[in-house]
Scaffold this active site. Structure first.
Site, PDB file in Angstrom:
ATOM      1  CB  CYS A  89      -0.894  -0.014   1.236  1.00 46.28           C
ATOM      2  SG  CYS A  89      -1.895   1.478   1.405  1.00 46.28           S
ATOM      3  CG  HIS A  97       9.750   8.505  -1.865  1.00 48.52           C
ATOM      4  ND1 HIS A  97       9.362   7.612  -0.893  1.00 48.52           N
ATOM      5  CD2 HIS A  97      10.894   8.009  -2.383  1.00 48.52           C
ATOM      6  CE1 HIS A  97      10.230   6.623  -0.824  1.00 48.52           C
ATOM      7  NE2 HIS A  97      11.172   6.846  -1.712  1.00 48.52           N
TER       8      HIS A  97
HETATM    9  N1  LIG Z   1       5.943   5.581   1.554  1.00 57.93           N
HETATM   10  C1  LIG Z   1       5.711   4.238   1.373  1.00 57.93           C
HETATM   11  C2  LIG Z   1       6.757   3.331   1.224  1.00 57.93           C
HETATM   12  N2  LIG Z   1       8.042   3.743   1.250  1.00 57.93           N
HETATM   13  C3  LIG Z   1       9.161   2.851   1.513  1.00 57.93           C
HETATM   14  C4  LIG Z   1       9.646   2.111   0.253  1.00 57.93           C
HETATM   15  O1  LIG Z   1       8.711   1.129  -0.173  1.00 57.93           O
HETATM   16  C5  LIG Z   1      10.969   1.405   0.566  1.00 57.93           C
HETATM   17  O2  LIG Z   1      10.770   0.502   1.650  1.00 57.93           O
HETATM   18  C6  LIG Z   1      12.058   2.396   0.942  1.00 57.93           C
HETATM   19  O3  LIG Z   1      12.183   3.354  -0.087  1.00 57.93           O
HETATM   20  C7  LIG Z   1      13.403   1.678   1.155  1.00 57.93           C
HETATM   21  O4  LIG Z   1      13.769   0.964  -0.002  1.00 57.93           O
HETATM   22  N3  LIG Z   1       6.505   2.022   1.029  1.00 57.93           N
HETATM   23  C8  LIG Z   1       5.194   1.563   0.984  1.00 57.93           C
HETATM   24  O5  LIG Z   1       4.965   0.353   0.829  1.00 57.93           O
HETATM   25  N4  LIG Z   1       4.164   2.439   1.135  1.00 57.93           N
HETATM   26  C9  LIG Z   1       4.379   3.779   1.326  1.00 57.93           C
HETATM   27  O6  LIG Z   1       3.404   4.561   1.462  1.00 57.93           O
HETATM   28  C1  LIG Z   2       5.225   6.944  -0.939  1.00 61.39           C
HETATM   29  C2  LIG Z   2       6.144   7.486   0.092  1.00 61.39           C
HETATM   30  O1  LIG Z   2       7.295   7.092   0.247  1.00 61.39           O
HETATM   31  C3  LIG Z   2       5.626   8.664   0.839  1.00 61.39           C
HETATM   32  O2  LIG Z   2       4.536   8.218   1.629  1.00 61.39           O
HETATM   33  C4  LIG Z   2       6.658   9.273   1.763  1.00 61.39           C
HETATM   34  O3  LIG Z   2       6.083  10.472   2.231  1.00 61.39           O
HETATM   35  P1  LIG Z   2       6.753  11.882   1.850  1.00 61.39           P
HETATM   36  O4  LIG Z   2       6.601  12.046   0.333  1.00 61.39           O
HETATM   37  O5  LIG Z   2       5.944  12.914   2.613  1.00 61.39           O
HETATM   38  O6  LIG Z   2       8.196  11.831   2.277  1.00 61.39           O
END
Ligand SMILES: Nc1c(NC[C@H](O)[C@H](O)[C@H](O)CO)[nH]c(=O)[nH]c1=O
Ligand SMILES: CC(=O)[C@@H](O)COP(=O)(O)O
Length: 163
Positions: A89, A97
Site C-alpha cells: 500500500c 517519492h
Molecule cells: N511511503 C511508502 C513506502 N516507502 C518505503 C519504500 O517502499 C521502501 O521501503 C524504501 O524506499 C526503502 O527501499 N513504502 C510503501 O509500501 N508504502 C508507502 O506509502
Molecule cells: C510513498 C512514500 O514514500 C511517501 O509516503 C513518503 O512520504 P513523503 O513524500 O511525505 O516523504
C-alpha cells in the site's frame, strides 16, 4: 474499470478454477500494515477458499513495497511456485517519492514475472490517502487482496490451456 464504479471483488465463483495442487507465494509489505494486513487476509483466504492447501502457500513479509521486487525475484529463484502475489500500500505523501515508488514497483514486478515466466500478481494499492486504501482493503470497494488471490489461481490454471 474504476473501483468506485463497481466493487471489483464481486466476481462469479463459477469462473474461478480449483487451486488444488498449485503452489503460491505471497509477499506483503509492512508499510501501512493495517491496510496490507487486510490485503493479506483477503488473498490468503481466497486461496484457501479455492482449495489451495496451506502447505502450498509460502508467505514473506518485507519492509516496503519497493522490497516486493527483490523478494518476489528471490522466491521464484528458490521455490517452484505457480504464481507470486505481491501486496502493498503506497500512499501519497508530501513529495514525489510516491511517484518513484509506484512506478518502480509496477515495472519491477512486471519484469520479475517476465524474467521467470511466472505470474507475478500486482496487489499494490497506490492511493491519495488512507481512506481510499481502507476502502479497497475490505471496505466499500472490496478487497484487492482477494482479487489478487483469485487472479493468481486463474493465471496458474492458464498454463494448462497451453498444453
Ligand atoms: N511511503 C511508502 C513506502 N516507502 C518505503 C519504500 O517502499 C521502501 O521501503 C524504501 O524506499 C526503502 O527501499 N513504502 C510503501 O509500501 N508504502 C508507502 O506509502
Ligand atoms: C510513498 C512514500 O514514500 C511517501 O509516503 C513518503 O512520504 P513523503 O513524500 O511525505 O516523504
Amino acid at each position: 474499470m474504476a473501483s468506485h464504479l463497481k466493487n471489483l471483488s464481486d466476481f462469479s465463483h463459477t469462473t474461478v478454477p480449483s487451486g488444488k495442487n498449485y503452489r503460491f507465494g505471497i509477499v506483503v509489505a509492512s508499510w501501512n500494515a493495517e491496510v496490507t494486513g487486510a490485503l493479506y487476509k483477503g488473498a490468503y483466504e481466497s486461496l484457501l477458499k479455492y482449495n489451495v492447501a496451506e502447505r502450498d502457500i509460502i508467505s514473506i513479509e518485507v519492509a516496503g513495497s519497493f522490497e516486493l521486487i527483490a523478494a518476489a525475484d528471490q522466491l521464484l529463484d528458490n521455490r517452484d511456485l505457480d504464481a507470486v502475489i505481491c501486496l502493498g500500500c503506497v500512499i501519497q505523501g508530501e513529495t514525489r517519492h510516491f511517484d518513484f515508488i509506484c512506478n518502480a514497483v509496477a515495472n519491477g514486478l512486471a519484469n520479475v514475472g517476465l524474467k521467470h515466466t511466472k505470474p507475478v500478481i500486482f496487489g499494490v494499492l497506490t492511493t491519495d490517502n488512507q481512506q481510499q486504501a481502507m476502502d479497497r482493503a475490505g471496505g466499500k470497494h472490496g478487497n484487492k487482496g482477494t482479487e489478487a488471490g483469485i487472479t493468481a489461481i486463474k493465471m496458474a490454471a492458464l498454463k494448462l490451456e497451453f498444453k
